[in-house]
Design an enzyme around this catalytic site. Structure first.
Site, PDB file in Angstrom:
ATOM      1  N   ARG A 183       0.845  -1.202   0.000  1.00  0.00           N
ATOM      2  CA  ARG A 183       0.000   0.000   0.000  1.00  0.00           C
ATOM      3  C   ARG A 183       0.876   1.247   0.000  1.00  0.00           C
ATOM      4  O   ARG A 183       1.770   1.394   0.838  1.00  0.00           O
ATOM      5  CB  ARG A 183      -0.877  -0.044   1.262  1.00  0.00           C
ATOM      6  CG  ARG A 183      -1.849   1.096   1.427  1.00  0.00           C
ATOM      7  CD  ARG A 183      -2.595   0.867   2.732  1.00  0.00           C
ATOM      8  NE  ARG A 183      -3.192   2.070   3.259  1.00  0.00           N
ATOM      9  CZ  ARG A 183      -4.476   2.398   3.120  1.00  0.00           C
ATOM     10  NH1 ARG A 183      -5.292   1.596   2.493  1.00  0.00           N
ATOM     11  NH2 ARG A 183      -4.939   3.501   3.633  1.00  0.00           N
ATOM     12  N   THR A 205      -1.052   7.557  -1.823  1.00  0.00           N
ATOM     13  CA  THR A 205      -2.173   7.428  -2.773  1.00  0.00           C
ATOM     14  C   THR A 205      -3.252   6.478  -2.249  1.00  0.00           C
ATOM     15  O   THR A 205      -4.326   6.390  -2.844  1.00  0.00           O
ATOM     16  CB  THR A 205      -1.668   6.870  -4.116  1.00  0.00           C
ATOM     17  OG1 THR A 205      -1.108   5.562  -3.866  1.00  0.00           O
ATOM     18  CG2 THR A 205      -0.619   7.760  -4.743  1.00  0.00           C
ATOM     19  N   ASP A 224      -5.772  -2.291  10.058  1.00  0.00           N
ATOM     20  CA  ASP A 224      -4.805  -2.821   9.093  1.00  0.00           C
ATOM     21  C   ASP A 224      -4.482  -4.266   9.454  1.00  0.00           C
ATOM     22  O   ASP A 224      -3.857  -4.546  10.483  1.00  0.00           O
ATOM     23  CB  ASP A 224      -3.533  -1.966   9.117  1.00  0.00           C
ATOM     24  CG  ASP A 224      -2.570  -2.369   8.009  1.00  0.00           C
ATOM     25  OD1 ASP A 224      -2.157  -3.553   7.983  1.00  0.00           O
ATOM     26  OD2 ASP A 224      -2.246  -1.533   7.161  1.00  0.00           O
ATOM     27  N   ASP A 275      -0.709  -5.179   9.922  1.00  0.00           N
ATOM     28  CA  ASP A 275      -0.166  -4.662  11.180  1.00  0.00           C
ATOM     29  C   ASP A 275      -0.640  -5.498  12.364  1.00  0.00           C
ATOM     30  O   ASP A 275       0.122  -5.750  13.302  1.00  0.00           O
ATOM     31  CB  ASP A 275      -0.591  -3.205  11.386  1.00  0.00           C
ATOM     32  CG  ASP A 275       0.281  -2.243  10.594  1.00  0.00           C
ATOM     33  OD1 ASP A 275       1.366  -2.664  10.139  1.00  0.00           O
ATOM     34  OD2 ASP A 275      -0.124  -1.083  10.420  1.00  0.00           O
TER      35      ASP A 275
HETATM   36  N1  URA Z   1      -6.411  -3.405   4.190  1.00  0.00           N
HETATM   37  C1  URA Z   1      -6.528  -3.576   5.529  1.00  0.00           C
HETATM   38  O1  URA Z   1      -5.673  -4.217   6.148  1.00  0.00           O
HETATM   39  N2  URA Z   1      -7.578  -3.058   6.153  1.00  0.00           N
HETATM   40  C2  URA Z   1      -8.536  -2.368   5.514  1.00  0.00           C
HETATM   41  O2  URA Z   1      -9.496  -1.924   6.152  1.00  0.00           O
HETATM   42  C3  URA Z   1      -8.410  -2.194   4.127  1.00  0.00           C
HETATM   43  C4  URA Z   1      -7.331  -2.716   3.488  1.00  0.00           C
END
Ligand code: URA
Length: 208
Positions: free
Chosen positions: A103, A107, A199, A202
């Site tokens: 990610r 952006t 996330d 994470d």
């Molecule tokens: N990726 C993630 O880990 N969480 C989200 O809410 C969206 C994409």
């Protein structure tokens, strides 16, 4: 969206509630990702082809059935690594094709950086795994990459999905089934799923 298969099960619902909770510790989060993936995998492999085989039991000879589909599990790095063990528990001889997307925090888009497929990938059914199906952008890029590399049969398993992403994906790939345990409410401005779980990478790897 006929290609979207919502997997409903009380055990999955219960585990999802704990998974979403901000107070859930990484060790328990990993365990839940593993358990939910296992239950989802069971459902997503329901239509795999079988072949008849001869088996000799301690009592007699008989006919039985074994999988005739060769599988390639494609975890999208990095969060999907938390789902991989559960797949191996069910299908120990599956091959793995890694797909690396990262990610871009500026952006909010995922960018492709790595792939490693087994040499016979064209003859395998691909099951792409990614715990979160958000904008659908990564999913579209992953399917396009596999299709461009000759993989015909593809399924997708995502624990939590956003309606926006599912719609976008299904318009482009109506022939690719997406299995999910929850279609959440929406995406927020940062493209996180609401209510979601934050996330996933994470939380699996404790890098918050
Ligand atoms: N990726 C993630 O880990 N969480 C989200 O809410 C969206 C994409």
């Amino acid at each position: 969206m006929k290609n979207v298969k919502l997997i409903n099960h009380p055990l999955i619902e219960h585990k999802l509630a704990i998974l979403r909770d901000i107070k859930t510790e990484p060790f328990q989060f990993r365990m839940l990702i593993d358990e939910i993936s296992y239950l989802m995998m069971f459902e997503a492999t329901r239509d795999l082809a079988l072949r008849e085989v001869d088996v000799t039991t301690p009592v007699t000879k008989t006919k039985a059935k074994k999988l005739s589909t060769k599988l390639m599990i494609c975890p999208i790095l990095r969060a999907a690594l938390g789902m991989l063990d559960s797949v191996f528990k069910l299908i120990p001889d599956a091959s793995v094709g890694f797909l690396g997307f990262q990610r871009n925090e500026k952006t909010a888009k995922a960018e492709f950086f790595y792939a490693k497929l087994p040499s016979d990938h064209k003859n395998r059914t691909a099951i792409i795994i990614d715990p979160m199906f958000a904008t659908g952008g990564t999913a579209i890029d992953a399917v396009k990459f596999l299709r461009d590399n000759g993989v015909k049969d593809i399924k997708f398993i995502s624990i939590i999905a956003a309606p926006e992403g599912l719609k976008r994906f299904s318009e482009i790939y109506p022939d690719v089934d997406v299995y999910t345990a929850s279609i959440d409410e929406k995406l927020n401005e940062q493209n996180y799923i609401v209510p979601g779980l934050g996330d996933a990478g994470d939380r699996v790897f404790n890098t918050i």
